[in-house]
Structures are given as structure tokens and as C-alpha cells.
Scaffold this motif. Structure first.
Motif, PDB file in Angstrom:
ATOM      1  N   ARG A   1       8.369   0.226  -8.755  1.00 31.93           N
ATOM      2  CA  ARG A   1       8.521  -1.481  -8.928  1.00 31.93           C
ATOM      3  C   ARG A   1       8.880  -1.742  -7.618  1.00 31.93           C
ATOM      4  NH1 ARG A   1      12.220   0.499 -12.938  1.00 31.93           N
ATOM      5  NH2 ARG A   1      13.835   0.111 -11.809  1.00 31.93           N
ATOM      6  N   GLY A   2       8.136  -1.087  -6.655  1.00 31.64           N
ATOM      7  CA  GLY A   2       8.484  -1.195  -5.169  1.00 31.64           C
ATOM      8  C   GLY A   2       8.468  -2.561  -4.744  1.00 31.64           C
ATOM      9  N   ALA A   3       8.795  -2.927  -3.449  1.00 32.18           N
ATOM     10  CA  ALA A   3       8.437  -4.105  -2.472  1.00 32.18           C
ATOM     11  C   ALA A   3       7.425  -4.052  -1.805  1.00 32.18           C
ATOM     12  CB  ALA A   3       9.860  -4.111  -1.415  1.00 32.18           C
ATOM     13  N   ALA A   4       7.025  -5.125  -1.091  1.00 31.48           N
ATOM     14  CA  ALA A   4       5.764  -5.337  -0.415  1.00 31.48           C
ATOM     15  C   ALA A   4       5.965  -4.604   0.863  1.00 31.48           C
ATOM     16  CB  ALA A   4       5.158  -6.788  -0.275  1.00 31.48           C
ATOM     17  N   ALA A   5       5.456  -3.358   0.971  1.00 26.66           N
ATOM     18  CA  ALA A   5       5.629  -2.774   2.068  1.00 26.66           C
ATOM     19  C   ALA A   5       4.747  -1.466   2.287  1.00 26.66           C
ATOM     20  CB  ALA A   5       7.078  -1.988   2.435  1.00 26.66           C
ATOM     21  N   PRO A   6       4.214  -0.962   3.343  1.00 30.75           N
ATOM     22  CA  PRO A   6       3.170   0.229   3.433  1.00 30.75           C
ATOM     23  C   PRO A   6       3.766   1.432   2.566  1.00 30.75           C
ATOM     24  CG  PRO A   6       3.749  -0.555   5.598  1.00 30.75           C
ATOM     25  CD  PRO A   6       4.651  -1.342   4.656  1.00 30.75           C
ATOM     26  N   ALA A   7       5.057   1.681   2.368  1.00 35.49           N
ATOM     27  CA  ALA A   7       5.554   2.430   1.522  1.00 35.49           C
ATOM     28  C   ALA A   7       6.946   1.990   0.908  1.00 35.49           C
ATOM     29  CB  ALA A   7       5.767   3.905   2.109  1.00 35.49           C
ATOM     30  N   ARG A   8       7.321   2.721  -0.393  1.00 37.90           N
ATOM     31  CA  ARG A   8       8.479   2.247  -0.912  1.00 37.90           C
ATOM     32  C   ARG A   8       9.847   2.702  -0.191  1.00 37.90           C
ATOM     33  NH1 ARG A   8       4.127   2.051  -3.299  1.00 37.90           N
ATOM     34  NH2 ARG A   8       3.750   0.556  -5.224  1.00 37.90           N
TER      35      ARG A   8
ATOM     36  N   VAL B   1      11.188  16.236  -0.938  1.00 35.91           N
ATOM     37  CA  VAL B   1      10.445  15.174  -0.990  1.00 35.91           C
ATOM     38  C   VAL B   1       9.056  15.860  -1.656  1.00 35.91           C
ATOM     39  CG1 VAL B   1       8.686  13.726   0.312  1.00 35.91           C
ATOM     40  CG2 VAL B   1      10.992  14.352   1.348  1.00 35.91           C
ATOM     41  N   ARG B   2       8.878  15.233  -2.760  1.00 38.58           N
ATOM     42  CA  ARG B   2       7.713  15.834  -3.793  1.00 38.58           C
ATOM     43  C   ARG B   2       6.471  15.147  -3.600  1.00 38.58           C
ATOM     44  NH1 ARG B   2      12.852  15.663  -6.417  1.00 38.58           N
ATOM     45  NH2 ARG B   2      13.350  17.619  -7.659  1.00 38.58           N
ATOM     46  N   SER B   3       5.662  15.845  -3.886  1.00 40.76           N
ATOM     47  CA  SER B   3       4.253  15.388  -4.112  1.00 40.76           C
ATOM     48  C   SER B   3       3.919  14.153  -4.446  1.00 40.76           C
ATOM     49  CB  SER B   3       3.191  16.257  -4.850  1.00 40.76           C
ATOM     50  OG  SER B   3       1.664  16.014  -4.735  1.00 40.76           O
ATOM     51  N   GLY B   4       3.192  13.450  -3.798  1.00 40.75           N
ATOM     52  CA  GLY B   4       2.921  11.922  -4.323  1.00 40.75           C
ATOM     53  C   GLY B   4       3.914  10.877  -3.660  1.00 40.75           C
ATOM     54  N   GLN B   5       5.042  11.364  -3.075  1.00 40.15           N
ATOM     55  CA  GLN B   5       6.197  10.382  -2.501  1.00 40.15           C
ATOM     56  C   GLN B   5       5.709  10.078  -1.134  1.00 40.15           C
ATOM     57  OE1 GLN B   5       9.660  12.881  -3.571  1.00 40.15           O
ATOM     58  NE2 GLN B   5      10.351  10.915  -4.284  1.00 40.15           N
ATOM     59  N   VAL B   6       6.107   8.955  -0.622  1.00 34.09           N
ATOM     60  CA  VAL B   6       5.544   8.588   0.694  1.00 34.09           C
ATOM     61  C   VAL B   6       7.291   8.024   1.255  1.00 34.09           C
ATOM     62  CG1 VAL B   6       5.223   6.327   1.872  1.00 34.09           C
ATOM     63  CG2 VAL B   6       3.571   7.967   1.512  1.00 34.09           C
ATOM     64  N   ILE B   7       7.592   8.639   2.339  1.00 38.84           N
ATOM     65  CA  ILE B   7       8.820   8.025   3.131  1.00 38.84           C
ATOM     66  C   ILE B   7       8.270   7.291   4.462  1.00 38.84           C
ATOM     67  CG2 ILE B   7      11.094   8.432   4.138  1.00 38.84           C
ATOM     68  CD1 ILE B   7      11.314  10.659   2.060  1.00 38.84           C
ATOM     69  N   TYR B   8       8.542   6.009   4.723  1.00 36.83           N
ATOM     70  CA  TYR B   8       7.975   5.235   5.825  1.00 36.83           C
ATOM     71  C   TYR B   8       9.485   4.969   6.503  1.00 36.83           C
ATOM     72  CZ  TYR B   8       6.126   1.560   8.472  1.00 36.83           C
ATOM     73  OH  TYR B   8       5.673   0.714   9.590  1.00 36.83           O
TER      74      TYR B   8
ATOM     75  N   VAL C   1       1.033  -1.309   0.046  1.00 36.96           N
ATOM     76  CA  VAL C   1       0.116  -0.065   0.102  1.00 36.96           C
ATOM     77  C   VAL C   1       0.817   1.128   0.052  1.00 36.96           C
ATOM     78  CG1 VAL C   1      -1.829   1.328   0.972  1.00 36.96           C
ATOM     79  CG2 VAL C   1      -1.756  -1.151   1.337  1.00 36.96           C
ATOM     80  N   GLY C   2       0.701   2.032  -1.148  1.00 37.01           N
ATOM     81  CA  GLY C   2       1.658   3.216  -1.192  1.00 37.01           C
ATOM     82  C   GLY C   2       1.120   4.107  -2.114  1.00 37.01           C
ATOM     83  N   PRO C   3       1.534   5.473  -2.134  1.00 36.32           N
ATOM     84  CA  PRO C   3       0.775   6.332  -3.047  1.00 36.32           C
ATOM     85  C   PRO C   3       1.662   6.109  -4.590  1.00 36.32           C
ATOM     86  CG  PRO C   3       2.260   7.460  -1.552  1.00 36.32           C
ATOM     87  CD  PRO C   3       1.946   6.056  -1.111  1.00 36.32           C
ATOM     88  N   ALA C   4       0.991   6.425  -5.539  1.00 36.42           N
ATOM     89  CA  ALA C   4       1.665   6.495  -6.855  1.00 36.42           C
ATOM     90  C   ALA C   4       3.053   7.415  -6.911  1.00 36.42           C
ATOM     91  CB  ALA C   4       0.739   6.754  -7.919  1.00 36.42           C
TER      92      ALA C   4
END
Length: 281
Positions: free
Chosen positions: A150-157, A183-190, A134-137
Motif C-alpha cells: 500500500r506504499g507511499a509515493a517514493a522510488p521504493a517502499r 531481504v527477500r526476492s522482490g523487496q527493495v530497500i531505499y 516506482v518500486g518492485p512488487a
């Protein structure tokens, strides 16, 4: 009379406008067609940050399912039951596209949409159920965005400067993360362990999530969620508080609830008396 009709025609032409831009959307990358498995993991994510997921628009990415059939109607109903808003699918096969349309979902046409000739799982093989990412485009204009997609299975890339996961020898996970690029719009850092430190601006539509503290040594304009796993001792620090949403251990403030005297100024957000308070640094 003529001018009146022209005025009416002009008004009709201004009823709406079509634009090709897309806001930040959360992308749910399906790794299994098992709807029950999706619900279990989704419920766990939502329980950690319920206000973050409330009425969130969802884009379903079907790339990893191959030709495996998936009940998109049941999946859309599941998302709505959890107060999410399914809007479209991405990377469907021809059969999946028909099911998506029947379920009332749109079909996102992108350069990465699969050809109907693309091979799915080998005939007779049994796909192994897996987790849901689950994570934003991601913002494709951002550094490393193509890899993140191409992210991994995690709440965010994981950002490109994040430390690698611990090895099989039982080494403890890395504590904290420092991000130096904007950190740009649409990016998530977890960051699941330790503090998250950001040395550049955080744009509107970007999201920061950490189990401990969040430090932003620049303007904070997006969303920041500290104490993600109910750590009420966490705080959010920033040099210019312009956030859309801040949350610590489930307590939250929307943009219009942040006191005017703290907007655009250095601030700390912390938990006091079971609520959030903002103090000047």
C-alpha cells in the motif's frame, strides 16, 4: 513406425511448460493520468540509476486512479521509449481493462483486483496530479509485505523498521538505516540519506539502494546500488559477495564481471579510476 510417432508426440508435449510463479517485477503505481507528469518523474529516476532501469519489466497498478481515464497506449509507448518493458496492468476498471488489452498489455488477475462496482472519484471532481511510485512488487511472504504494497509515493517502499519522515518543523532527515530481517526476492530497500546496514542475507532478486555506503554482514545475492545520487566516494561492503549486480555512482559490474577470486568471499567494491574495483576485506 509406431514408436517413431510416439517419440514425435512426446517431443511436442515437451515444447514448453506453464508455471504459476512470478519473478520480481517492478510495479509503477500511477497516481495521475497525466502522461507528461509521469514522464518527467520517470526521466528523473532513470537519470539517477540508468543501468538499474534498463529493460526492466513494468507492472502498471491503476488502483489510485479510480475511474479516471488514462491513455495506456501512450503510457506503454513512453515506457518503451525509456527502455522499459510494460507487461500488464493491475487493478483496472472495466473501461481501463479494455484500453489495456487494446494497448497490447496483459491484465493481472489478483485477489486485489477491483470490482467494477467500486466507486471512483466523485462526479465533477478534478483529480489532483501527483507523483508516481516506482518500486518492485513486494514478496507477500515477507514480513510487512502487505503494508509495503500500500506504499507511499517514493522510488521504493520504506521498510517497517525505517525511521519516519522528518516533520514540518524542518528537522533533518534521519541518517542511515539498519535492517535486521532477511531481504527477500522482490523487496527493495531505499535509503536516501546515510548508510544502509543489513545484518541478514540479501536474496537474489532483492535490491538495496543508498546514497552513501552499503554494508551487508551476510551473503549479498541480490542487487546493490550505493552512491545513488552520484556519490563516487561510497562503497559496498559484504561478508560474501554473490551479487547479481553492483553499482556505485553509475559505474556497475554484472555478476559475470565480478572476479572469480572474490565470489563468495568478504569484499569491498569501490570506485577507482572511474571504474569499479573489488578488493578482499
Amino acid at each position: 513406425m509406431v514408436s517413431g510417432r510416439r517419440g514425435e508426440k512426446r517431443q511436442e508435449q515437451q515444447a514448453f511448460a506453464l508455471k504459476g510463479t512470478m519473478p520480481a517485477i517492478t510495479m509503477l503505481c500511477l497516481k495521475t493520468a497525466n502522461v507528461s507528469a509521469v514522464e518527467r518523474q520517470l526521466a528523473d529516476h532513470i537519470s539517477q540509476m540508468p543501468h538499474f532501469f534498463l529493460h526492466l519489466p513494468i507492472l502498471l497498478d491503476l488502483a489510485e486512479l479510480g475511474d479516471e481515464p488514462v491513455d495506456l497506449g501512450a503510457l506503454a509507448g513512453l515506457l518503451r521509449k525509456h527502455n522499459l518493458v510494460p507487461i500488464a496492468v493491475r487493478n483496472p476498471t472495466d473501461a481501463q481493462r479494455e484500453r489495456a488489452v487494446a494497448a497490447g498489455l496483459g491484465v493481472l488477475r489478483t485477489p486485489l483486483t477491483r470490482s467494477s462496482r467500486q466507486a471512483g472519484p466523485a462526479e465533477g471532481s478534478t483529480p489532483t496530479p501527483g507523483p508516481v511510485a516506482v518500486g518492485p512488487a513486494p514478496d507477500r511472504s515477507a514480513p510487512g509485505a502487505a503494508a509495503a504494497e500500500r506504499g507511499a509515493a517514493a522510488p521504493a517502499r520504506r521498510p517497517r523498521d525505517a525511521a519516519p519522515p522528518p516533520d514540518a518543523a524542518g528537522e533533518p532527515p534521519p541518517a542511515g538505516l539498519t535492517v535486521r530481517q532477511p531481504v527477500r526476492s522482490g523487496q527493495v530497500i531505499y535509503v536516501p540519506h546515510g548508510d544502509l546496514v543489513v545484518l541478514s542475507p540479501v536474496s537474489s532478486g532483492a535490491e538495496l539502494i543508498a546514497n552513501d555506503n552499503i554494508h551487508v554482514y551476510a551473503p549479498l545475492r541480490g542487487r546493490a546500488m550505493a552512491g545513488a545520487h552520484n556519490n563516487a566516494d561510497a562503497s559496498i561492503f559484504c561478508m560474501s559477495l554473490e551479487a547479481e549486480f553492483v553499482s556505485i555512482a553509475g559505474r556497475y559490474l554484472m555478476a559475470d564481471e565480478i572476479p572469480d577470486e572474490h565470489r563468495g568471499k568478504p569484499a569491498r567494491i569501490s570506485v577507482q579510476n572511474d571504474g569499479l574495483v573489488v578488493t578482499r576485506l
